[in-house]
Design a protein around this motif. Sequence first.
Motif, mmCIF file in Angstrom:
data_model
loop_
_atom_site.group_PDB
_atom_site.id
_atom_site.type_symbol
_atom_site.label_atom_id
_atom_site.label_comp_id
_atom_site.label_asym_id
_atom_site.label_seq_id
_atom_site.Cartn_x
_atom_site.Cartn_y
_atom_site.Cartn_z
ATOM 1 N N GLU A 1 75.081 93.581 4.832
ATOM 2 C CA GLU A 1 74.851 94.811 5.583
ATOM 3 C C GLU A 1 75.176 94.673 7.071
ATOM 4 O OE1 GLU A 1 71.358 97.164 4.636
ATOM 5 O OE2 GLU A 1 70.946 95.834 2.935
ATOM 6 N N TYR A 2 75.384 93.423 7.536
ATOM 7 C CA TYR A 2 75.799 93.242 8.919
ATOM 8 C C TYR A 2 77.208 93.785 9.139
ATOM 9 C CZ TYR A 2 71.957 90.526 10.858
ATOM 10 O OH TYR A 2 70.737 90.144 11.350
ATOM 11 N N ASN B 1 56.260 91.019 15.126
ATOM 12 C CA ASN B 1 56.260 91.679 13.816
ATOM 13 C C ASN B 1 57.185 92.889 13.844
ATOM 14 O OD1 ASN B 1 54.622 94.285 14.259
ATOM 15 N ND2 ASN B 1 53.241 92.727 15.104
ATOM 16 N N SER B 2 57.627 93.302 12.678
ATOM 17 C CA SER B 2 58.648 94.346 12.591
ATOM 18 C C SER B 2 58.152 95.707 13.081
ATOM 19 C CB SER B 2 59.168 94.466 11.160
ATOM 20 O OG SER B 2 58.114 94.748 10.257
ATOM 21 N N GLU B 3 56.878 96.011 12.868
ATOM 22 C CA GLU B 3 56.360 97.304 13.306
ATOM 23 C C GLU B 3 56.389 97.416 14.822
ATOM 24 O OE1 GLU B 3 55.429 101.047 13.283
ATOM 25 O OE2 GLU B 3 55.794 99.924 11.429
ATOM 26 N N ASN B 4 55.972 96.345 15.504
ATOM 27 C CA ASN B 4 56.003 96.369 16.963
ATOM 28 C C ASN B 4 57.440 96.395 17.481
ATOM 29 O OD1 ASN B 4 53.253 96.329 16.907
ATOM 30 N ND2 ASN B 4 53.002 94.357 17.946
ATOM 31 N N CYS B 5 58.324 95.671 16.796
ATOM 32 C CA CYS B 5 59.742 95.718 17.184
ATOM 33 C C CYS B 5 60.267 97.146 17.065
ATOM 34 C CB CYS B 5 60.572 94.794 16.288
ATOM 35 S SG CYS B 5 60.366 93.037 16.626
ATOM 36 N N TRP C 1 63.641 93.820 7.537
ATOM 37 C CA TRP C 1 65.030 94.283 7.593
ATOM 38 C C TRP C 1 65.107 95.794 7.340
ATOM 39 C CZ3 TRP C 1 69.608 92.918 9.378
ATOM 40 C CH2 TRP C 1 70.725 93.639 8.957
ATOM 41 N N LYS C 2 64.378 96.275 6.362
ATOM 42 C CA LYS C 2 64.397 97.708 6.053
ATOM 43 C C LYS C 2 63.915 98.531 7.251
ATOM 44 C CE LYS C 2 63.647 97.086 1.083
ATOM 45 N NZ LYS C 2 62.687 97.235 -0.041
ATOM 46 N N LYS C 3 62.894 98.024 7.941
ATOM 47 C CA LYS C 3 62.357 98.752 9.084
ATOM 48 C C LYS C 3 63.294 98.741 10.285
ATOM 49 C CE LYS C 3 57.349 98.311 8.360
ATOM 50 N NZ LYS C 3 56.088 97.804 8.958
ATOM 51 N N LEU C 4 64.026 97.638 10.441
ATOM 52 C CA LEU C 4 64.777 97.447 11.679
ATOM 53 C C LEU C 4 66.288 97.593 11.545
ATOM 54 C CD1 LEU C 4 62.794 94.385 13.099
ATOM 55 C CD2 LEU C 4 62.599 96.783 13.788
ATOM 56 N N ARG C 5 66.787 97.697 10.330
ATOM 57 C CA ARG C 5 68.236 97.697 10.132
ATOM 58 C C ARG C 5 68.961 98.672 11.044
ATOM 59 N NH1 ARG C 5 72.448 100.152 8.150
ATOM 60 N NH2 ARG C 5 74.085 98.989 7.030
ATOM 61 N N GLN C 6 68.442 99.872 11.210
ATOM 62 C CA GLN C 6 69.130 100.885 12.008
ATOM 63 C C GLN C 6 69.217 100.515 13.485
ATOM 64 O OE1 GLN C 6 66.946 104.646 12.781
ATOM 65 N NE2 GLN C 6 65.256 103.737 11.616
ATOM 66 N N TYR C 7 68.360 99.563 13.906
ATOM 67 C CA TYR C 7 68.358 99.157 15.306
ATOM 68 C C TYR C 7 69.090 97.834 15.548
ATOM 69 C CZ TYR C 7 64.447 102.471 15.215
ATOM 70 O OH TYR C 7 63.666 103.573 15.031
ATOM 71 N N VAL C 8 69.403 97.104 14.476
ATOM 72 C CA VAL C 8 69.952 95.755 14.623
ATOM 73 C C VAL C 8 71.329 95.790 15.270
ATOM 74 C CG1 VAL C 8 70.765 93.699 13.417
ATOM 75 C CG2 VAL C 8 68.630 94.796 12.711
ATOM 76 N N TYR C 9 71.471 95.015 16.322
ATOM 77 C CA TYR C 9 72.737 94.893 17.047
ATOM 78 C C TYR C 9 73.468 93.622 16.615
ATOM 79 C CZ TYR C 9 75.924 94.795 21.076
ATOM 80 O OH TYR C 9 77.027 94.762 21.887
ATOM 81 N N TYR C 10 72.724 92.512 16.549
ATOM 82 C CA TYR C 10 73.281 91.280 15.989
ATOM 83 C C TYR C 10 72.141 90.415 15.474
ATOM 84 C CZ TYR C 10 72.291 88.553 20.342
ATOM 85 O OH TYR C 10 71.706 87.918 21.419
#
Length: 292
Positions: free
Chosen positions: A229-230, A158-162, A192-201
């Motif tokens: 946004e990628y 889940n996104s929170e744990n990620c 996506w909103k929670k993780l966008r700043q961390y997304v590498y690919y």
Amino acid sequence: MVNNMTTDIKKIRLCAFADEASQSVEGQISALHRNGIELLEVRGINGVNISKLSDSAAREAAEAFKADGIRIWSIGSPLGKSSIDEAPEIQLEMLKRIAELADIFETKNIRIFSFYDTDGSPALKETVIERLGELAETAKACGVTLCHENEKGIWGENSENCREIHKALPDIKCVFDPANFVQCGFDVQNAWKKLRQYVYYGHIKDALSDGMVVPPGMGEGHLADYLPEYVGLASDVLTIEPHLAEFCGLKGLEKAHRSILQNNVRFADNNEAFDFSCDIFKKLLDGLRIKY
């Protein structure tokens, strides 16, 4: 009057798990060339999982890919697809071995997971972070980068744990897989909103809420909402991972009770399924004015 509209067209780099098209190196090269893709997330070679390749087999494959203009973007390793109760030394030794293979394949990126038998429990947060932290320290010493995928059934499903993983361990990068969020019952747009700043690919795989895998853009992954946004993120890379047909090693990638291959699209063979997914995804990118 000169039309300058083309100047705002965005661009990303396409990658793929070509073992979904063919087990062989030659077949994977052919599939990538057919679809105009120059990057490979290498996971299986001649039916052998990347983590179990010998040095000689790895060098032979690496040389063949390089000779045909294919570059290895990431090692699609099974690291972290193990029980949280497994002895930590086992995963650390696997990482050291995969780092050696990464050197042979001339890549720094290694895809990982965050352990089965956790049920996403907050009580196991410290244990998971500690185990991942040990892997991150070893990876740094080996000169490689760990990239965590939100797989089904692991702590980071889940996104929170990620987000907790990436906040605690910034050296571990984020691989965003929309289909896995959908199949776990989580809202992809919120993830996506929670993780966008961390997304590498990202991994390009789509699904419906009943778990059915569907072609990219045809499910509830809402790909069109965030694909633009990628562009401008750390890597600009998207790995096509269709899962629309059986391929060698598929059953070994997930726990036996978690089926990931169920869809209502049928193909003559793996190459046809792979090509179809690539074509559908390119059409989606075209519609969004994203170059590749």
